[in-house]
Design a protein around this motif. Structure first.
Motif, PDB file in Angstrom:
ATOM      1  N   GLU A  82       0.817  -1.207   0.000  1.00  0.00           N
ATOM      2  CA  GLU A  82       0.000   0.000   0.000  1.00  0.00           C
ATOM      3  C   GLU A  82       0.855   1.263   0.000  1.00  0.00           C
ATOM      4  N   LEU A  83       1.920   1.261   0.792  1.00  0.00           N
ATOM      5  CA  LEU A  83       2.807   2.424   0.843  1.00  0.00           C
ATOM      6  C   LEU A  83       3.583   2.593  -0.458  1.00  0.00           C
ATOM      7  N   ASP A  84       4.048   1.490  -1.030  1.00  0.00           N
ATOM      8  CA  ASP A  84       4.805   1.571  -2.276  1.00  0.00           C
ATOM      9  C   ASP A  84       3.930   2.094  -3.412  1.00  0.00           C
ATOM     10  N   ARG A  85       2.689   1.612  -3.468  1.00  0.00           N
ATOM     11  CA  ARG A  85       1.767   2.123  -4.497  1.00  0.00           C
ATOM     12  C   ARG A  85       1.516   3.612  -4.312  1.00  0.00           C
ATOM     13  N   ALA A  86       1.359   4.039  -3.057  1.00  0.00           N
ATOM     14  CA  ALA A  86       1.119   5.457  -2.796  1.00  0.00           C
ATOM     15  C   ALA A  86       2.305   6.310  -3.243  1.00  0.00           C
ATOM     16  N   LEU A  87       3.518   5.838  -2.999  1.00  0.00           N
ATOM     17  CA  LEU A  87       4.708   6.580  -3.425  1.00  0.00           C
ATOM     18  C   LEU A  87       4.712   6.787  -4.939  1.00  0.00           C
ATOM     19  N   LEU A  88       4.460   5.709  -5.681  1.00  0.00           N
ATOM     20  CA  LEU A  88       4.518   5.793  -7.143  1.00  0.00           C
ATOM     21  C   LEU A  88       3.327   6.567  -7.704  1.00  0.00           C
ATOM     22  N   LEU A  89       2.143   6.352  -7.138  1.00  0.00           N
ATOM     23  CA  LEU A  89       0.969   7.091  -7.606  1.00  0.00           C
ATOM     24  C   LEU A  89       1.119   8.585  -7.352  1.00  0.00           C
ATOM     25  N   ASP A  90       1.606   8.943  -6.183  1.00  0.00           N
ATOM     26  CA  ASP A  90       1.747  10.359  -5.862  1.00  0.00           C
ATOM     27  C   ASP A  90       2.803  11.029  -6.731  1.00  0.00           C
ATOM     28  N   LEU A  91       3.902  10.314  -6.973  1.00  0.00           N
ATOM     29  CA  LEU A  91       4.943  10.870  -7.827  1.00  0.00           C
ATOM     30  C   LEU A  91       4.430  11.035  -9.249  1.00  0.00           C
ATOM     31  N   SER A  92       3.693  10.040  -9.726  1.00  0.00           N
ATOM     32  CA  SER A  92       3.108  10.127 -11.057  1.00  0.00           C
ATOM     33  C   SER A  92       2.110  11.273 -11.147  1.00  0.00           C
ATOM     34  N   GLY A  93       1.284  11.405 -10.097  1.00  0.00           N
ATOM     35  CA  GLY A  93       0.289  12.474 -10.113  1.00  0.00           C
ATOM     36  C   GLY A  93       0.914  13.850 -10.068  1.00  0.00           C
ATOM     37  N   ARG A  94       1.969  14.014  -9.275  1.00  0.00           N
ATOM     38  CA  ARG A  94       2.627  15.322  -9.195  1.00  0.00           C
ATOM     39  C   ARG A  94       3.268  15.699 -10.521  1.00  0.00           C
ATOM     40  N   ALA A  95       3.786  14.708 -11.231  1.00  0.00           N
ATOM     41  CA  ALA A  95       4.483  14.973 -12.484  1.00  0.00           C
ATOM     42  C   ALA A  95       3.547  14.978 -13.685  1.00  0.00           C
ATOM     43  N   GLY A  96       2.366  14.342 -13.525  1.00  0.00           N
ATOM     44  CA  GLY A  96       1.453  14.254 -14.657  1.00  0.00           C
ATOM     45  C   GLY A  96       1.938  13.290 -15.722  1.00  0.00           C
ATOM     46  N   VAL A  97       2.727  12.293 -15.322  1.00  0.00           N
ATOM     47  CA  VAL A  97       3.225  11.292 -16.266  1.00  0.00           C
ATOM     48  C   VAL A  97       2.744   9.927 -15.817  1.00  0.00           C
ATOM     49  N   TYR A  98       2.553   9.024 -16.769  1.00  0.00           N
ATOM     50  CA  TYR A  98       2.037   7.692 -16.445  1.00  0.00           C
ATOM     51  C   TYR A  98       3.147   6.736 -16.052  1.00  0.00           C
ATOM     52  N   ASP A  99       4.285   6.803 -16.741  1.00  0.00           N
ATOM     53  CA  ASP A  99       5.402   5.897 -16.479  1.00  0.00           C
ATOM     54  C   ASP A  99       6.501   6.634 -15.714  1.00  0.00           C
ATOM     55  N   ILE A 100       7.040   5.989 -14.692  1.00  0.00           N
ATOM     56  CA  ILE A 100       8.128   6.545 -13.895  1.00  0.00           C
ATOM     57  C   ILE A 100       9.378   5.727 -14.167  1.00  0.00           C
ATOM     58  N   ASP A 101      10.481   6.394 -14.466  1.00  0.00           N
ATOM     59  CA  ASP A 101      11.713   5.676 -14.781  1.00  0.00           C
ATOM     60  C   ASP A 101      12.246   4.979 -13.539  1.00  0.00           C
ATOM     61  N   ASP A 102      13.067   3.942 -13.763  1.00  0.00           N
ATOM     62  CA  ASP A 102      13.562   3.116 -12.662  1.00  0.00           C
ATOM     63  C   ASP A 102      14.390   3.921 -11.668  1.00  0.00           C
ATOM     64  N   ALA A 103      15.195   4.861 -12.162  1.00  0.00           N
ATOM     65  CA  ALA A 103      16.033   5.655 -11.264  1.00  0.00           C
ATOM     66  C   ALA A 103      15.184   6.459 -10.285  1.00  0.00           C
ATOM     67  N   SER A 104      14.090   7.026 -10.772  1.00  0.00           N
ATOM     68  CA  SER A 104      13.212   7.812  -9.902  1.00  0.00           C
ATOM     69  C   SER A 104      12.463   6.924  -8.920  1.00  0.00           C
TER      70      SER A 104
END
Length: 360
Positions: free
Chosen positions: A320-342
């Motif tokens: 749940e926490l990991d999904r929240a991290l990726l969803l929030d980062l995606s939402g802040r950036a407005g991008v669907y895919d997040i690169d591995d480094a990020s």
């Protein structure tokens, strides 16, 4: 033949986006929801917008109990009139399984059968784009019903999904704000500790460290209470700030976990800095802000035992926490895919802030 409208709700999207609007983080456990009120608000809005009566609301979520079985809240939702409960399951890794597939298949197959003339889809998932197009090929109009973000646009909606749909309507913000509430207790309702008013700030201040050893000035029982008990072992994180060991956690009569307000390294004031730079990399301050916000939301309802379990499980972050991290980062950036480094960086910053959480 009478014309109807229908609603297909991706509950994961609805609650994550609503939580982001209310608490700043998509963490679902950080909110309480008035489900009957929320559903009634959605029904009233789509009937007004379409000018048609509602056929039903299709509610897609993961069964909260083992084997994909509903919990008490989901049982009550399934008993509401004109609600069809469609449940997937949660894997052993804490991941949602079967929900998107059910939604996509229902949307495509029921679209072919023309069970409704206008379908409102509460989702932002790019994977549903083909299902939308399949329903449209049968003559069904598909309208996105998105959660309003604070910037005035629908929160976390895929560009491809938005392009495929016949239109987009935002859920009434008053419905979200009225029916979705933070679990955090407002500061004005928290009883004040008489000892704190008398000047005892031990439970609210970050322990100071001594420059010679890097350990807490009050890390031993003798320093704080005059006790002759033996010293309690202290763990030493990479940043040099002393942290209590499990033995100290066991002795301390703690009631909550608190994330320190100070941020010694990166600041979280992003200002006008771009979220993503010219090379496509995420801004470091955005990554740090997302990690801290997710952890702050978790801390509002976490117990000392939960903090111990979280630290003991490192480097694995609960699903749940990991999904929240990726969803929030995606939402802040407005991008669907997040690169591995990020992805690695936001998880590293999460663990950095976990190491700074203290007991109160």
């Amino acid at each position: 033949m009478r014309s109807y409208c229908a609603v297909y709700v991706d509950v994961g999207y609805l609650l994550a986006s609503a939580a982001t609007r209310v608490t700043g983080s998509s963490l679902r456990s950080g909110i309480e929801v008035d489900y009957p009120g929320l559903i009634a608000g959605l029904v009233a809005q789509v009937e007004t917008d379409s000018g048609m009566p509602l056929l039903r609301v299709n509610w897609y979520d993961s069964g909260a109990r083992s084997g994909g079985q509903p919990d008490w809240h989901q049982d009550q939702i399934g008993l509401l009139p004109r609600i069809k409960l469609r449940l997937g399951r949660i894997s052993y890794a804490g991941e949602q399984k079967g929900v998107d597939v059910r939604l996509g298949l229902d949307l495509a197959l029921q679209g072919r059968a023309r069970v409704a003339d206008v379908v409102y889809l509460v989702s932002g998932d790019d994977d549903l784009t083909e299902a939308v197009e399949e329903a449209q090929s049968a003559g069904v109009q598909v309208v996105l019903l998105s959660v309003p973000g604070h910037n005035g646009t629908g929160h976390a909606v895929s560009k491809h999904l938005r392009r495929a749909a016949d239109g987009e309507v935002q859920i009434d913000p008053e419905v979200i704000d009225h029916c979705v509430r933070s679990r955090a207790i407002p500061d004005g309702l928290i009883p004040k500790d008489e000892s704190a008013e008398a000047g005892d700030t031990e439970a609210t201040e970050v322990p100071e460290t001594t420059p010679e050893t890097g350990t807490d000035a009050d890390s031993t029982p003798a320093a704080s209470s005059g006790s002759t008990q033996p010293d309690v072992p202290v763990s030493e994180p990479a940043d040099g700030q002393a942290l209590p060991s499990p033995a100290m956690f066991g002795r301390k009569k703690a009631t909550e976990v608190v994330l320190p307000t100070s941020t010694p390294s990166w600041t979280t004031s992003t200002g006008d800095l771009p979220v993503i730079d010219e090379s496509g990399a995420f801004n470091a301050e955005i990554i740090d802000a997302v990690a801290k916000t997710v952890l702050e939301s978790w801390c509002r309802t976490a117990t000392p035992d939960a903090l111990l379990a979280l630290r003991a499980g490192k480097p694995t972050i609960p699903g749940e926490l990991d999904r929240a991290l990726l969803l929030d980062l995606s939402g802040r950036a407005g991008v669907y895919d997040i690169d591995d480094a990020s992805r690695h960086e936001v998880r590293d910053r999460f663990w950095y802030h976990v190491a700074r959480v203290r007991l109160a």
